[in-house]
Scaffold this motif. Structure first.
Motif, short mmCIF file in Angstrom:
data_model
loop_
_atom_site.label_atom_id
_atom_site.label_comp_id
_atom_site.label_asym_id
_atom_site.label_seq_id
_atom_site.Cartn_x
_atom_site.Cartn_y
_atom_site.Cartn_z
N LEU A 50 -29.41 1.65 13.82
CA LEU A 50 -30.78 1.19 13.55
C LEU A 50 -30.83 -0.34 13.51
CD1 LEU A 50 -33.67 2.03 12.83
CD2 LEU A 50 -32.99 1.98 10.42
N THR A 51 -29.87 -0.95 12.80
CA THR A 51 -29.83 -2.42 12.72
C THR A 51 -29.67 -3.02 14.12
OG1 THR A 51 -28.67 -2.19 10.63
CG2 THR A 51 -28.59 -4.36 11.65
N LEU A 52 -28.72 -2.46 14.89
CA LEU A 52 -28.42 -3.02 16.21
C LEU A 52 -29.58 -2.86 17.18
CD1 LEU A 52 -24.78 -1.63 16.39
CD2 LEU A 52 -25.42 -4.02 16.00
N SER A 53 -30.24 -1.71 17.15
CA SER A 53 -31.33 -1.52 18.10
C SER A 53 -32.57 -2.31 17.67
CB SER A 53 -31.65 -0.04 18.32
OG SER A 53 -32.09 0.53 17.13
N THR A 54 -32.77 -2.47 16.35
CA THR A 54 -33.92 -3.27 15.91
C THR A 54 -33.75 -4.71 16.38
OG1 THR A 54 -34.04 -1.89 13.95
CG2 THR A 54 -35.28 -3.95 13.88
N LEU A 55 -32.55 -5.25 16.22
CA LEU A 55 -32.34 -6.66 16.59
C LEU A 55 -32.30 -6.87 18.10
CD1 LEU A 55 -29.72 -7.63 13.87
CD2 LEU A 55 -32.10 -8.33 13.99
N SER A 56 -31.71 -5.92 18.82
CA SER A 56 -31.61 -6.11 20.28
C SER A 56 -32.89 -5.65 20.99
CB SER A 56 -30.41 -5.33 20.84
OG SER A 56 -30.59 -3.95 20.66
N GLN A 57 -33.73 -4.92 20.29
CA GLN A 57 -34.96 -4.34 20.86
C GLN A 57 -34.67 -3.40 22.02
OE1 GLN A 57 -36.70 -8.11 21.62
NE2 GLN A 57 -37.59 -8.29 19.61
N GLU A 58 -33.53 -2.76 21.96
CA GLU A 58 -33.11 -1.80 22.99
C GLU A 58 -32.41 -0.64 22.29
OE1 GLU A 58 -33.10 -1.81 26.38
OE2 GLU A 58 -33.75 -3.85 26.85
N PRO A 59 -32.47 0.55 22.86
CA PRO A 59 -31.71 1.64 22.24
C PRO A 59 -30.20 1.36 22.33
CG PRO A 59 -32.87 2.39 24.22
CD PRO A 59 -33.21 0.95 24.05
N VAL A 60 -29.47 1.77 21.32
CA VAL A 60 -28.01 1.56 21.32
C VAL A 60 -27.36 2.77 22.00
CG1 VAL A 60 -26.00 1.43 19.80
CG2 VAL A 60 -28.06 0.13 19.27
N CYS A 61 -26.37 2.52 22.85
CA CYS A 61 -25.70 3.63 23.54
C CYS A 61 -24.33 3.88 22.95
CB CYS A 61 -25.55 3.31 25.02
SG CYS A 61 -27.10 3.23 25.84
N LYS A 62 -23.96 5.13 22.86
CA LYS A 62 -22.64 5.49 22.31
C LYS A 62 -21.97 6.55 23.18
CE LYS A 62 -22.54 7.92 18.59
NZ LYS A 62 -22.84 8.37 17.27
N ASP A 63 -22.67 7.67 23.37
CA ASP A 63 -22.07 8.79 24.11
C ASP A 63 -22.47 8.75 25.57
OD1 ASP A 63 -21.02 9.85 21.71
OD2 ASP A 63 -23.07 10.52 21.24
N ILE A 64 -21.56 9.24 26.41
CA ILE A 64 -21.91 9.35 27.83
C ILE A 64 -22.92 10.49 27.98
CG2 ILE A 64 -21.03 9.87 30.14
CD1 ILE A 64 -18.47 8.49 29.37
N PHE A 65 -22.77 11.52 27.16
CA PHE A 65 -23.69 12.66 27.20
C PHE A 65 -24.54 12.66 25.93
CE2 PHE A 65 -19.73 13.88 29.33
CZ PHE A 65 -20.22 14.05 30.61
N PRO A 66 -25.71 12.01 25.97
CA PRO A 66 -26.56 12.00 24.77
C PRO A 66 -27.10 13.41 24.49
CG PRO A 66 -27.68 10.96 26.61
CD PRO A 66 -26.33 11.32 27.10
N ASP A 67 -27.65 13.61 23.28
CA ASP A 67 -28.14 14.93 22.89
C ASP A 67 -29.24 15.44 23.81
OD1 ASP A 67 -26.36 14.95 20.90
OD2 ASP A 67 -27.73 14.20 19.35
N SER A 68 -30.11 14.53 24.23
CA SER A 68 -31.16 14.98 25.15
C SER A 68 -31.30 13.98 26.30
CB SER A 68 -32.48 15.07 24.38
OG SER A 68 -32.84 13.77 23.97
N PHE A 69 -31.68 14.52 27.44
CA PHE A 69 -31.90 13.66 28.60
C PHE A 69 -33.39 13.61 28.87
CE2 PHE A 69 -27.63 15.37 29.36
CZ PHE A 69 -26.92 14.20 29.55
N SER A 70 -33.98 12.41 28.76
CA SER A 70 -35.42 12.36 29.04
C SER A 70 -35.70 11.79 30.42
CB SER A 70 -36.15 11.58 27.96
OG SER A 70 -35.46 10.41 27.66
#
Ligand code: C5P
Length: 415
Positions: A50-70
């Motif tokens: 939450l801290t990282l995405s708020t400051l970067s104004q971008e979603p933070v990525c971690k997994d190659i396969f996220p829970d949902s693909f939009s």
């Protein structure tokens, strides 16, 4: 300000120094950079997404396969991240992440996007860990490999560590990291003495035909010549690359001419004698060719066979013999015996301004491999001894010396 509109990818792995990264993101954003963050699972224990995405104004990525693909991009994000970034800084880089990057493991977004980052983009690694871990044999071996393969390692500083001990392992402060990233993405072409110069580079092996299906050649991969071409273009030079048969992509912005034999290479080079400012002979040119090229395929009718060889033209000497005062000729001297004297003689015989004496050990330097050990001797017989380096870094160092020669030549002619 070099960071304005630059795409900076920040990779955070799980070390306590991750607490400094939110401040770094603010600094980079303040200077106009676009920042995207990738984290390892362990990093999220130290700093929240939450801290990282708020400051970067971008979603933070971690997994190659996220829970949902939009969107379609969700499942190719590890590739698009690497393509997007102008620089990739991994801070803090833990021993585990360093080992994964060295081995080419790509089981999460941080490691996968490291592999897909475009080859000429800065890879900045900021190791941060306990002093004992940092000096361990495996971490040092891995860092040395990364450094030889195009990464810049920013050694940790000494000071108080989270373990309560004092030693080497502290990650630099956010301001220092921001300056290092800023320096790495700077467009250096305008400051370079090579800006606007015309550079011709020969690269790779040549093939000398025996008959229609066989040839004489050598193990040259062309990697050194291609690295020089890419580095010269990045400094603003116009580059023509005359290459024998190799399996390498053409560096962006390079004008490539493919040839097969030495005679073809010689002919192509001659077209550029007058127009070029710098001629670099990095090709492993065949010194001899079969006197006769037999049409079709020679039959195996006899127990032995003789091939009569004749001398090939010397492409580099052809240039240097007729060059004017303001043109530079640069050559290589590959030796299996390790004798610097031969390189000095080559400098004089071939009328060169610079010769790169290339040791050959078949493992870390010479043909095919990605690293090289060069000793540069310039026309003033000054010696520049380079350590074991990636061919990319060795090319940069060679161009630095060429730039010094251009500066000193200019000074002499101005006097
Ligand atoms: O004479 P030697 O092969 O040792 O010299 C090596 C240097 O000369 C390299 O820079 C190579 O590209 C260049 N060369 C050339 N044409 C040849 C032989 C060597 O341009 N026929």
């Amino acid at each position: 300000m070099s960071l304005k509109d630059k795409n900076i990818l920040l990779g955070i792995s799980g070390g306590i120094a991750a607490y400094k990264i939110p401040i770094l993101i603010r600094l980079l954003k303040k200077q106009g950079a676009n920042v995207r963050v990738v984290v390892t699972e362990a990093a999220t224990r130290f700093v929240t997404e939450l801290t990282l995405s708020t400051l970067s104004q971008e979603p933070v990525c971690k997994d190659i396969f996220p829970d949902s693909f939009s969107t379609r991009d969700d499942w190719t994000r590890h590739i698009s991240m690497g393509e997007w970034a102008d620089a990739y800084a991994i801070a803090p880089a833990t021993a585990n992440t360093i080992a994964k990057l060295t081995a080419g493991v790509c089981d999460d977004m941080l490691s996968a996007s490291f592999i897909t980052l475009r080859p000429n983009k800065p890879r900045l690694i900021f190791p941060a860990m306990d002093g004992e871990m940092f000096s361990s044999a495996s971490v040092q071996r891995n860092l040395s490999w990364l450094s030889q393969n195009g990464c810049t390692i920013i050694n940790p500083e000494s000071g108080d560590l989270a373990s309560g001990q004092c030693g080497k392992g502290r990650m630099p402060e956010p301001e220092a990291i921001a300056n290092i990233i800023d320096e790495a993405v700077k467009d250096k072409s305008h400051d370079s003495k090579l800006c606007g110069k015309s550079v011709v580079i020969t690269a790779g092996p040549t093939r000398e035909k025996i008959d229609d299906v066989r040839f004489i050649s050598n193990y040259s991969s062309g990697k050194m010549g291609f690295a020089l071409a890419a580095a010269a273009v990045a400094r603003g030079a116009g580059v023509t690359l005359i290459t024998g048969p190799v399996h390498l992509p053409t560096p962006d912005g390079v004008d490539r001419l493919d040839v097969e034999s030495t005679e073809e290479m010689d002919l192509a080079a001659k077209q550029h004698y007058r127009s070029c400012d710098i001629f670099i002979g990095a090709a492993a040119v065949a010194d001899y060719r079969p006197a006769n090229h037999v049409a079709g395929k020679i039959k195996k009718n006899s127990k032995t066979m003789e091939i009569n060889l004749v001398r090939n033209p010397d492409v580099l000497t052809g240039f240097s013999k007729q060059k004017t005062l303001h043109q530079l000729a640069v050559g290589f001297c590959l030796e299996t015996e390790g004798n610097l004297q031969n390189a000095r003689e080559k400098l004089t015989q071939k009328k060169l301004d610079l010769v790169a004496y290339n040791t050959f050990d078949g493992k870390t330097s010479g043909f095919e491999v990605d690293t090289n050990i060069l000793t540069l001797i310039d026309k003033n017989l000054e010696i520049h001894e380079l350590p074991l380096l990636s061919k990319k870094e060795a090319a940069e160092r060679m161009l630095n010396v060429i730039e010094e020669l251009i500066s000193s030549d200019k000074k002499t002619s101005d006097e």
